[in-house]
Design a protein around this motif. Structure first.
Motif, short mmCIF file in Angstrom:
data_model
loop_
_atom_site.label_atom_id
_atom_site.label_comp_id
_atom_site.label_asym_id
_atom_site.label_seq_id
_atom_site.Cartn_x
_atom_site.Cartn_y
_atom_site.Cartn_z
N ALA A 52 0.85 -1.18 0.00
CA ALA A 52 0.00 0.00 0.00
C ALA A 52 0.89 1.23 0.00
N SER A 53 0.55 2.22 -0.82
CA SER A 53 1.36 3.43 -0.89
C SER A 53 1.34 4.16 0.45
N TYR A 61 0.29 9.07 -5.48
CA TYR A 61 -0.87 8.19 -5.25
C TYR A 61 -1.58 8.55 -3.96
N THR A 65 -3.03 3.17 -1.89
CA THR A 65 -3.12 2.63 -3.25
C THR A 65 -2.16 1.45 -3.39
N GLU A 66 -2.61 0.37 -4.01
CA GLU A 66 -1.73 -0.77 -4.22
C GLU A 66 -0.71 -0.43 -5.31
#
Length: 198
Positions: A52-53, A61, A65-66
């Motif tokens: 995950a960001s 992102y 976000t993946e």
């Protein structure tokens, strides 16, 4: 024509560690050896092909976000850790305090080696450096458990000495004492870097 240049700069692994559960503690458990896989070190809290960001990429992102996991490993310099130890008033700096995956001794100005450089180990296992890691306040609690009051000094002391994040390009075993060779991209510095940084 090769795009990566083996350099005359080499070092040795002096420490290997693994953080099992970041929700419990950021402290890494020391290992004498590890198997590097395409996902990182097995069982490590930062392992995985994606992640995950986080705040490191918040300009690109939304948080969570993946994205591809190029932060599988946290790699530190033994020389830079000695400098940080001096600045926080510690006799020595325990890499476990900051959840380090690897500590390398012998490569100068380690935190600033070029992004996309490779570190190749004796087994052929190879990691790719993503970018400079950034010091934060999170390790303060762990440091203070062993050296009360020193944790608050870590963030400023580790500026420009926090090592790099990296990901596994070639799988293989590593162990303490293994040699590691630095390979750098055969590429000049970007002409507009100063302008882009503002």
């Amino acid at each position: 024509m090769p795009a990566l240049i083996p350099t005359g700069f080499s070092g040795k692994i002096t420490w290997i560690g693994r953080v099992m559960d970041r929700d419990t503690t950021l402290r890494a458990a020391p290992l004498t050896e590890a198997q590097l896989t395409f996902a990182g070190i097995d069982g490590e809290a930062h392992s995985g092909l994606t992640r995950a960001s986080c705040s490191r990429v918040k300009s690109q992102y939304p948080k969570g976000t993946e994205i591809r996991n190029v932060r599988q490993l946290s790699v530190m310099s033994a020389e830079e850790l000695r400098a940080v130890a001096q600045d926080i008033g510690a006799a020595e700096f325990d890499p476990a305090w900051i959840g380090a995956s690897l500590v390398i001794e012998g490569i100068p100005d380690f935190t600033h080696v070029p992004p996309s450089s490779r570190l190749q180990f004796a087994s052929g296992a190879t990691i790719t450096i993503d970018m400079e890691n950034r010091p934060c306040v999170l390790p303060a609690k762990v440091i203070n458990e062993d050296l009360d009051g020193a944790g608050q000094k870590f963030k400023s002391a580790a500026t420009d000495k926090r090592g790099v994040t990296a990901w596994v390009e070639r799988e293989g075993p590593i162990k303490i004492g293994d040699d590691v060779v630095l390979h750098i991209p055969d590429q000049r510095a970007w002409e507009f870097e100063a302008q882009a940084r503002g």
